[in-house]
Design an enzyme around this catalytic site. Structure first.
Site, PDB file in Angstrom:
ATOM      1  CG  LEU A  16      33.190  35.064  28.222  1.00  8.39           C
ATOM      2  CD1 LEU A  16      34.424  34.579  28.958  1.00  8.39           C
ATOM      3  CD2 LEU A  16      32.161  33.948  28.108  1.00  8.39           C
ATOM      4  CB  THR A  62      36.946  45.093  24.415  1.00  5.19           C
ATOM      5  OG1 THR A  62      38.019  44.156  24.530  1.00  5.19           O
ATOM      6  CG2 THR A  62      35.989  44.658  23.324  1.00  5.19           C
ATOM      7  CE  LYS A  66      40.537  46.884  26.720  1.00  6.29           C
ATOM      8  NZ  LYS A  66      41.215  46.001  27.677  1.00  6.29           N
ATOM      9  CG  ASN A  86      38.253  48.841  31.073  1.00 15.51           C
ATOM     10  OD1 ASN A  86      38.123  49.813  31.816  1.00 15.51           O
ATOM     11  ND2 ASN A  86      38.156  47.605  31.500  1.00 15.51           N
ATOM     12  CG  ASP A 100      41.420  46.035  31.540  1.00 19.28           C
ATOM     13  OD1 ASP A 100      40.441  45.288  31.776  1.00 19.28           O
ATOM     14  OD2 ASP A 100      41.702  46.435  30.390  1.00 19.28           O
ATOM     15  N   GLY A 126      51.248  44.841  25.694  1.00 18.75           N
ATOM     16  CA  GLY A 126      50.075  45.316  24.956  1.00 18.75           C
ATOM     17  C   GLY A 126      49.185  46.154  25.860  1.00 18.75           C
ATOM     18  CB  THR A 149      57.663  44.333  19.970  1.00 17.49           C
ATOM     19  OG1 THR A 149      57.065  43.348  19.131  1.00 17.49           O
ATOM     20  CG2 THR A 149      58.091  45.529  19.150  1.00 17.49           C
ATOM     21  CB  ILE A 209      45.475  38.461  32.335  1.00 12.82           C
ATOM     22  CG1 ILE A 209      46.083  38.820  30.977  1.00 12.82           C
ATOM     23  CG2 ILE A 209      46.340  39.028  33.453  1.00 12.82           C
ATOM     24  CD1 ILE A 209      45.871  40.295  30.640  1.00 12.82           C
ATOM     25  N   GLY A 232      42.649  33.996  34.585  1.00 14.61           N
ATOM     26  CA  GLY A 232      42.164  35.245  33.994  1.00 14.61           C
ATOM     27  C   GLY A 232      40.699  35.534  34.243  1.00 14.61           C
TER      28      GLY A 232
END
Ligand code: NAP
Length: 267
Positions: A16, A62, A66, A86, A100, A126, A149, A209, A232
């Site tokens: 976007l 992105t 990154k 980013n 971010d 992440g 994880t 987000i 988000g």
């Protein structure tokens, strides 16, 4: 001469960012255009150096580039500490930034949420979680990162001295937290949430987000139990606004950018 900006990722067709940035460029009468480029991981270096050679003003970076892009730029202090870039700006050097983090913090601030001293549960470990946990930690929140994880949560938290957990402790952590932030991709284009609604009964603030859909299952549940919710799109727009300012030195019209993004998501 028209200047160029863009986003590089793989895949990137869903982005976007072109509509958001082109709306701002047009409104401000800046003779520049923002485009999306699908770049394979093995072509990343060529793409960045090629964009510099072609006279681009800057790029957004992105998934999945990154972290890798840090080899091709000089990251500033914040992006070095986060471990991801980013946004890059082409000057005599190639400068790297992470917007971010700023985008997430501004989303909370503009919603009137006090971060300093708050107990914050961040779900996910992440790329986005790295930025979000870093900024909340340095702004004085007590942060716990919970991830499927556990080793990934540990890696993020050990660097900054934060607590971490697996998802098995979510019930206790949800009840402990003042602010819950979902940074996983769970809920993206699906009606799912990692937190059962019954656990949210004492939650005050929920920030998801994920922006597609705008109102995720988690946000719907949080709204129904009376929590304050932040979607988000806010973070997307505020991180974009910060990138725009880095490239042009101008604060862009965030309301117009947000409107353009929400309209596009409706379609
Ligand atoms: P990422 O690096 O791939 O991380 C994905 C995270 O989601 C990991 O923590 C992963 O856990 C977790 N996850 C995925 N599927 C799961 C499942 N079924 N159950 C539990 N956990 C699961 O992605 P990212 O870059 O951080 O992005 C995450 C989301 O944030 C995406 O939806 C992205 O669109 C959104 N995002 C929004 C903005 C914004 O401006 N609004 C900015 C950046 C990202 P494991 O580590 O266990 O795999």
């Amino acid at each position: 001469m028209k200047r160029l900006l863009g986003i590089i990722g793989h895949p990137v067709h869903h982005s976007l960012s072109p509509i958001m940035h082109n709306t701002a460029l047009k409104y401000l009468g800046i003779d520049a255009e923002y485009l999306a480029f699908d770049v394979l991981p093995e072509e990343l270096g060529h793409a960045v150096l090629g964009a510099k050679a072609l006279g681009f003003l800057g790029l957004n970076i992105t998934i999945p580039h990154k972290v890798e892009v840090m080899k091709f730029c000089t990251p500033d202090k914040i992006s070095s500490q986060i471990g991801a870039v980013n946004t890059i700006r082409f000057d005599s050097e190639i400068q790297g930034f992470n917007t971010d983090a700023t985008g997430a913090y501004r989303s909370l601030k503009e919603a009137g949420v006090e971060v300093k001293g708050a107990k914050v549960l961040i779900i996910g470990a992440g790329g986005a979680a790295r930025a979000v946990s870093y900024i909340l930690h340095i702004k004085g929140a007590e942060v716990v990162v919970a991830n499927r994880t556990v080793s990934k949560a540990k890696e993020i938290c050990d660097r900054l001295g934060m607590e971490y957990s697996g998802l098995d402790k979510l019930p206790q952590l949800v009840r402990w937290a003042d602010i819950i932030i979902n940074t996983t991709s769970v809920g993206m284009q699906e009606d799912k949430s990692l937190i059962p609604k019954r656990l949210l009964d004492s939650t005050k603030v929920v920030f998801d987000i994920v922006y597609n859909p705008v109102e995720t299952r988690l946000l719907k549940d949080a709204k129904e139990v009376g929590a304050r919710t932040i979607d988000g799109v806010k973070m997307l727009v505020y991180q974009g606004a910060e990138s725009f300012r880095i490239w042009t030195g101008i604060d862009p019209p965030v309301d117009l950018m947000e409107k353009a993004v929400r309209k596009e998501l409706k379609n």
